[in-house]
Design a protein around this motif. Sequence first.
Motif, short mmCIF file in Angstrom:
data_model
loop_
_atom_site.label_atom_id
_atom_site.label_comp_id
_atom_site.label_asym_id
_atom_site.label_seq_id
_atom_site.Cartn_x
_atom_site.Cartn_y
_atom_site.Cartn_z
N GLY A 170 150.49 103.98 85.65
CA GLY A 170 151.91 104.18 85.76
C GLY A 170 152.72 103.25 84.30
N TRP A 171 152.13 102.74 83.68
CA TRP A 171 153.40 101.74 82.52
C TRP A 171 154.21 102.38 81.38
CZ3 TRP A 171 153.06 101.80 77.60
CH2 TRP A 171 152.02 102.45 77.37
N ILE A 172 153.48 103.61 81.26
CA ILE A 172 154.21 104.99 80.26
C ILE A 172 155.36 105.65 80.63
CG2 ILE A 172 153.34 107.05 80.03
CD1 ILE A 172 153.12 105.97 77.05
N ASN A 173 155.82 105.72 81.90
CA ASN A 173 156.65 106.50 82.51
C ASN A 173 158.01 105.69 81.76
OD1 ASN A 173 156.61 108.44 85.01
ND2 ASN A 173 156.92 107.13 86.31
N PRO A 174 158.52 104.31 81.79
CA PRO A 174 159.56 103.97 81.47
C PRO A 174 159.91 105.00 79.85
CG PRO A 174 158.86 102.60 82.72
CD PRO A 174 157.74 103.06 82.37
N ILE A 175 158.61 104.85 79.11
CA ILE A 175 159.10 105.01 78.06
C ILE A 175 159.20 106.83 78.05
CG2 ILE A 175 157.97 105.20 75.61
CD1 ILE A 175 156.62 101.62 76.46
N ILE A 176 158.13 107.25 78.15
CA ILE A 176 157.83 108.76 78.57
C ILE A 176 159.16 109.46 78.29
CG2 ILE A 176 157.16 109.64 80.48
CD1 ILE A 176 156.02 110.49 76.70
N ARG A 182 160.56 107.01 73.12
CA ARG A 182 158.87 108.55 73.24
C ARG A 182 158.84 108.20 71.50
NH1 ARG A 182 160.84 112.00 76.94
NH2 ARG A 182 161.87 114.39 75.21
N ALA A 183 159.79 108.04 71.40
CA ALA A 183 159.68 108.60 69.55
C ALA A 183 159.48 107.23 69.08
CB ALA A 183 160.78 109.10 69.32
N ASN A 184 159.99 105.86 69.38
CA ASN A 184 160.01 104.27 68.72
C ASN A 184 158.48 104.22 69.30
OD1 ASN A 184 162.00 104.67 66.59
ND2 ASN A 184 163.12 105.15 68.37
N THR A 185 157.83 104.01 69.94
CA THR A 185 156.68 103.74 70.43
C THR A 185 155.41 103.75 69.97
OG1 THR A 185 155.44 102.59 72.59
CG2 THR A 185 156.22 104.68 72.46
N ASP A 224 141.80 119.50 80.14
CA ASP A 224 143.26 119.58 80.19
C ASP A 224 144.15 118.49 80.30
OD1 ASP A 224 144.67 121.43 80.59
OD2 ASP A 224 144.85 121.33 82.65
N LEU A 225 144.55 118.17 79.21
CA LEU A 225 145.40 117.20 78.63
C LEU A 225 147.12 117.74 78.83
CD1 LEU A 225 143.96 115.28 75.43
CD2 LEU A 225 143.18 115.33 77.99
N ASN A 226 147.62 116.91 79.20
CA ASN A 226 149.56 116.41 79.57
C ASN A 226 149.94 116.01 78.56
OD1 ASN A 226 151.57 117.57 80.49
ND2 ASN A 226 151.53 116.00 82.51
N TYR A 227 150.97 116.54 78.38
CA TYR A 227 152.16 115.92 77.35
C TYR A 227 153.19 115.68 77.67
CZ TYR A 227 148.21 116.66 73.91
OH TYR A 227 146.70 116.57 72.96
N LEU A 228 153.63 116.61 78.82
CA LEU A 228 154.86 115.74 79.27
C LEU A 228 156.08 116.85 79.01
CD1 LEU A 228 154.68 115.09 82.19
CD2 LEU A 228 155.70 113.32 81.55
N TYR A 229 156.36 116.95 77.67
CA TYR A 229 157.39 117.10 76.19
C TYR A 229 156.73 117.51 75.35
CZ TYR A 229 160.34 114.00 79.89
OH TYR A 229 161.22 113.80 80.94
N LYS A 230 157.50 118.54 74.61
CA LYS A 230 157.08 119.53 73.39
C LYS A 230 157.29 118.47 72.43
CE LYS A 230 158.14 124.19 74.90
NZ LYS A 230 159.00 125.13 74.57
N ASP A 231 158.39 117.76 73.19
CA ASP A 231 158.49 116.70 71.43
C ASP A 231 157.43 115.01 71.11
OD1 ASP A 231 160.15 115.30 73.50
OD2 ASP A 231 161.11 114.12 72.15
N ASN A 232 156.65 115.06 72.11
CA ASN A 232 155.72 113.94 72.35
C ASN A 232 154.48 114.83 71.72
OD1 ASN A 232 154.20 111.91 73.57
ND2 ASN A 232 153.22 112.98 75.18
N LYS A 233 153.82 113.77 70.72
CA LYS A 233 152.76 114.46 70.33
C LYS A 233 151.08 113.91 70.84
CE LYS A 233 155.41 114.25 65.89
NZ LYS A 233 155.57 114.41 64.52
#
Length: 379
Positions: A170-176, A182-185, A224-233
Motif C-alpha cells: 500500500g506504499w504508493i497510496n499517499p503519493i498517487i 505522483r508527477a514527481n516520483t 487488466d491493469l489499473n492506473y487510477l488517474y488519467k494523468d498517471n502514465k
Amino acid sequence: MSKKIKLGILGGGGDSLIGILHRVASSMYDKYELVGGVFNPEKSESIKFAEKIGIGTDRIYKDLDELVSEENKLPETERIQVVSILTPNFLHFPMAKQLLENGFNVICEKPMTTTYKEARILEETQKQSGAIFAVTYTYTGYPMIRQMKEMIASGRIGKIQKIDVQYYQGWINPIIHDEEKRANTWRLDPEKSGISCCVGDIGTHAFDMIEYVSGLEVQKVLADLNYLYKDNKMDIDGTIMLRFSEYVKGIIRSSQIATGEENNFTVSIYGEKAGLKWEQENPNYLYLMEDGEPMKVLKPGHPYNSDLSLDGTKLPPGHPEGIFDSMGNIYKGVARAINKEDYHPGEFPTIKDGIRGMNFIEKAVESHNKGNVWVKIDE
C-alpha cells in the motif's frame, strides 16, 4: 584459504533500504569485501557515505566511467571483480552493458532493464564476456522457498494444476492521490522506471517466483491493469491471468494501492496430490495441504528439508531468518560461481530470469492496452 571477492556498488547510498540490504547480504558469509564504487551522483556525497560506513575513500569514483578506467589500471588480483547495480531502473542497462564489456561480473537489481529489447542485448553482451550475471529476485533466497521448489521438483504434490500468487503493498497510496507527488516520483516516470510501475516492481517478483518454484514457464498472459488517474502514465495495480498449458493455469494479483498492506507476498501452488503455500511476512513457515490430512507446517533448519534449503539456513530451528538472509544466500551463490566452485542452479537468478521478467512486463502491458487479450510470452 581463498581471498575475498572485491565488490563495488553503484547507488544505494544515503538512507537507501536496498543499499543496506545488499551491503549486509554481501558480508554475511565472509565472501566479499566492499572496496568502493559510486554511491551517489555527487562524488563528495559518495565520499561522505563511504566514511560513514567505514570503507576507504581511495576507490570512490565520480561516475561509472572513472570506476571502469581506474579499476582496469590495477593488477587483476586487486581490481573490483563484481559490481552491484542498485540505481533507478533506467540506469541498469547502460551500466550493466558497460561493466560486462569491461570484464566485470554483475549483480543487478530488478527489473534488469526497462525494455525486453535491452534485456536481449544484455544477454548477448554477457555471452561474449563470459561474466557471471545475477538478478536479485530476492525472495528466491528464502530457505522455505527453496524447499518448496525441491518438493515440487520431486513430485511431492503431484502434477501442478493451479497457481495463485498475490503481492499486495500500500506504499504508493499517499503519493498517487496527490497530483504533484505522483508527477514527481521516479517510480511513476516512464523515462526512469520503464513502461510499468506495479508489474515492473513487484509483479515481476511474482512472475519470477512462479517459474522458480514450479519449474514451469508461462506461455501466455492476459492482464487488466489499473492506473487510477488519467494523468498517471504507469500502472499501480493489476490482475494477470496466466496459461502454462491447456490445463495448467494461474493468476498474479499485484497492487501498490492495497491500503494498509505492507509486503503481503503469498505463493500458493496446488498439485493433484497436495498444495504448498508460503507467505513472505511469515517466511519460516511452509504449509503443506493434503486432502483428508491435517495441514502440516515445515520450518527451516530441520533434516527433513532438502540440501538446497539447508544450505541457505544459517541458524538452528526456531530462530527467525529474514530478507537479509535471503539476499545473502543469493550473494553466496554468486560468489561460488565467480570462484568457479560447484553450485546449485537454484542458488541465484540469472540473466535468463531477468529477460523473462522484462518479457512478462511488456506482454502484460500489451495485453492490457489491446483490451485485455491473451498475449504470448516469447520462449
